[in-house]
Scaffold this motif. Structure first.
Motif, short mmCIF file in Angstrom:
data_model
loop_
_atom_site.label_atom_id
_atom_site.label_comp_id
_atom_site.label_asym_id
_atom_site.label_seq_id
_atom_site.Cartn_x
_atom_site.Cartn_y
_atom_site.Cartn_z
N LEU A 27 -7.12 52.89 53.19
CA LEU A 27 -7.76 51.64 52.82
C LEU A 27 -8.28 51.70 51.38
O LEU A 27 -8.11 50.75 50.60
N ARG A 28 -8.88 52.83 51.00
CA ARG A 28 -9.37 53.00 49.63
C ARG A 28 -8.20 52.95 48.65
O ARG A 28 -8.29 52.32 47.59
N GLU A 29 -7.08 53.58 49.00
CA GLU A 29 -5.90 53.54 48.12
C GLU A 29 -5.37 52.12 47.97
O GLU A 29 -5.02 51.69 46.87
N LEU A 30 -5.30 51.39 49.08
CA LEU A 30 -4.81 50.01 49.02
C LEU A 30 -5.73 49.12 48.19
O LEU A 30 -5.26 48.26 47.45
N ARG A 31 -7.05 49.32 48.31
CA ARG A 31 -7.99 48.55 47.48
C ARG A 31 -7.76 48.84 46.00
O ARG A 31 -7.80 47.94 45.17
N MET A 32 -7.53 50.12 45.67
CA MET A 32 -7.30 50.47 44.27
C MET A 32 -6.00 49.85 43.76
O MET A 32 -5.95 49.32 42.65
N ILE A 33 -4.96 49.87 44.58
CA ILE A 33 -3.68 49.26 44.19
C ILE A 33 -3.84 47.76 44.01
O ILE A 33 -3.36 47.18 43.04
N ALA A 34 -4.55 47.12 44.93
CA ALA A 34 -4.78 45.68 44.83
C ALA A 34 -5.55 45.34 43.56
O ALA A 34 -5.22 44.39 42.85
N LYS A 35 -6.58 46.13 43.27
CA LYS A 35 -7.37 45.90 42.05
C LYS A 35 -6.49 46.05 40.82
O LYS A 35 -6.59 45.26 39.87
N ALA A 36 -5.59 47.03 40.82
CA ALA A 36 -4.70 47.24 39.68
C ALA A 36 -3.71 46.09 39.52
O ALA A 36 -3.37 45.70 38.41
N LEU A 37 -3.25 45.53 40.63
CA LEU A 37 -2.28 44.43 40.56
C LEU A 37 -2.93 43.11 40.19
O LEU A 37 -2.32 42.29 39.50
N VAL A 38 -4.16 42.90 40.63
CA VAL A 38 -4.85 41.63 40.35
C VAL A 38 -5.28 41.55 38.89
O VAL A 38 -5.14 40.52 38.25
N SER A 39 -5.78 42.64 38.36
CA SER A 39 -6.27 42.63 36.98
C SER A 39 -5.69 43.81 36.22
O SER A 39 -5.86 44.96 36.62
N THR A 40 -5.06 43.52 35.11
CA THR A 40 -4.50 44.59 34.27
C THR A 40 -5.41 44.87 33.08
O THR A 40 -5.01 45.54 32.14
N LYS A 41 -6.63 44.38 33.12
CA LYS A 41 -7.54 44.54 31.99
C LYS A 41 -8.46 45.75 32.13
O LYS A 41 -9.46 45.85 31.45
N HIS A 42 -8.14 46.65 33.02
CA HIS A 42 -8.95 47.86 33.19
C HIS A 42 -8.02 49.04 33.48
O HIS A 42 -6.96 48.88 34.04
N PRO A 43 -8.45 50.24 33.08
CA PRO A 43 -7.65 51.43 33.41
C PRO A 43 -7.84 51.78 34.88
O PRO A 43 -8.94 51.67 35.42
N VAL A 44 -6.76 52.19 35.54
CA VAL A 44 -6.85 52.60 36.94
C VAL A 44 -7.20 54.08 37.01
O VAL A 44 -8.04 54.49 37.79
N LEU A 45 -6.58 54.89 36.17
CA LEU A 45 -6.82 56.33 36.21
C LEU A 45 -7.00 56.85 34.79
O LEU A 45 -6.19 56.57 33.91
N VAL A 46 -8.08 57.58 34.58
CA VAL A 46 -8.35 58.20 33.28
C VAL A 46 -8.66 59.66 33.54
O VAL A 46 -9.46 59.99 34.41
N HIS A 47 -8.01 60.54 32.83
CA HIS A 47 -8.20 61.97 33.01
C HIS A 47 -9.11 62.49 31.89
O HIS A 47 -8.80 62.34 30.72
N ILE A 48 -10.24 63.08 32.27
CA ILE A 48 -11.22 63.59 31.31
C ILE A 48 -11.05 65.10 31.19
O ILE A 48 -11.02 65.81 32.20
N ILE A 49 -10.96 65.59 29.98
CA ILE A 49 -10.91 67.03 29.73
C ILE A 49 -12.09 67.37 28.83
O ILE A 49 -12.02 67.21 27.62
N PRO A 50 -13.20 67.82 29.42
CA PRO A 50 -14.40 68.08 28.62
C PRO A 50 -14.32 69.32 27.75
O PRO A 50 -15.04 69.45 26.78
N MET A 51 -13.41 70.24 28.10
CA MET A 51 -13.32 71.48 27.34
C MET A 51 -11.87 71.95 27.30
O MET A 51 -11.24 72.08 28.34
N ARG A 52 -11.34 72.19 26.12
CA ARG A 52 -9.96 72.64 25.99
C ARG A 52 -9.88 74.15 25.77
O ARG A 52 -8.83 74.74 25.91
#
Length: 98
Positions: A27-52
């Motif tokens: 259900l959480r995955e489907l909500r995220m997919i629906a949110k991504a399909l309804v609005s393309t004005k936000h990032p769905v997934l962002v990967h943070i690398i605090p230390m390289r």
């Protein structure tokens, strides 16, 4: 007689909990997919690398870096706040091994 379970077989209560967790996850995955399909004005997934920085120098890794400094905590908080304001759905974090 008491309750007899087969070895390796989960109890009915455990199976119900696992099934419930499975459906909640889907259900959480489907909500995220629906949110991504309804609005393309936000990032769905962002990967943070605090230390390289990493001193392991593994043969398979192309991320070896022994000179970069970690992102300062205040800057990282600012970046995370910005991503939250943008409506980012998922923000996983990964850091190089010490």
């Amino acid at each position: 007689m008491g309750l007899v379970r087969q070895k390796g077989k989960a109890s009915a209560a455990t199976q119900r909990k696992r099934r419930l967790r499975f459906y909640r996850t889907r259900l959480r995955e489907l909500r995220m997919i629906a949110k991504a399909l309804v609005s393309t004005k936000h990032p769905v997934l962002v990967h943070i690398i605090p230390m390289r920085r990493c001193n392991l120098d593994c043969g398979y890794c192309n991320e070896y870096d022994d000179v970069s400094k970690p992102v300062p905590l205040d800057e990282m908080k600012l970046r995370l706040d910005t991503l939250a304001d943008m409506g980012t759905s998922v923000i996983p974090s990964a850091a190089a091994s010490p």
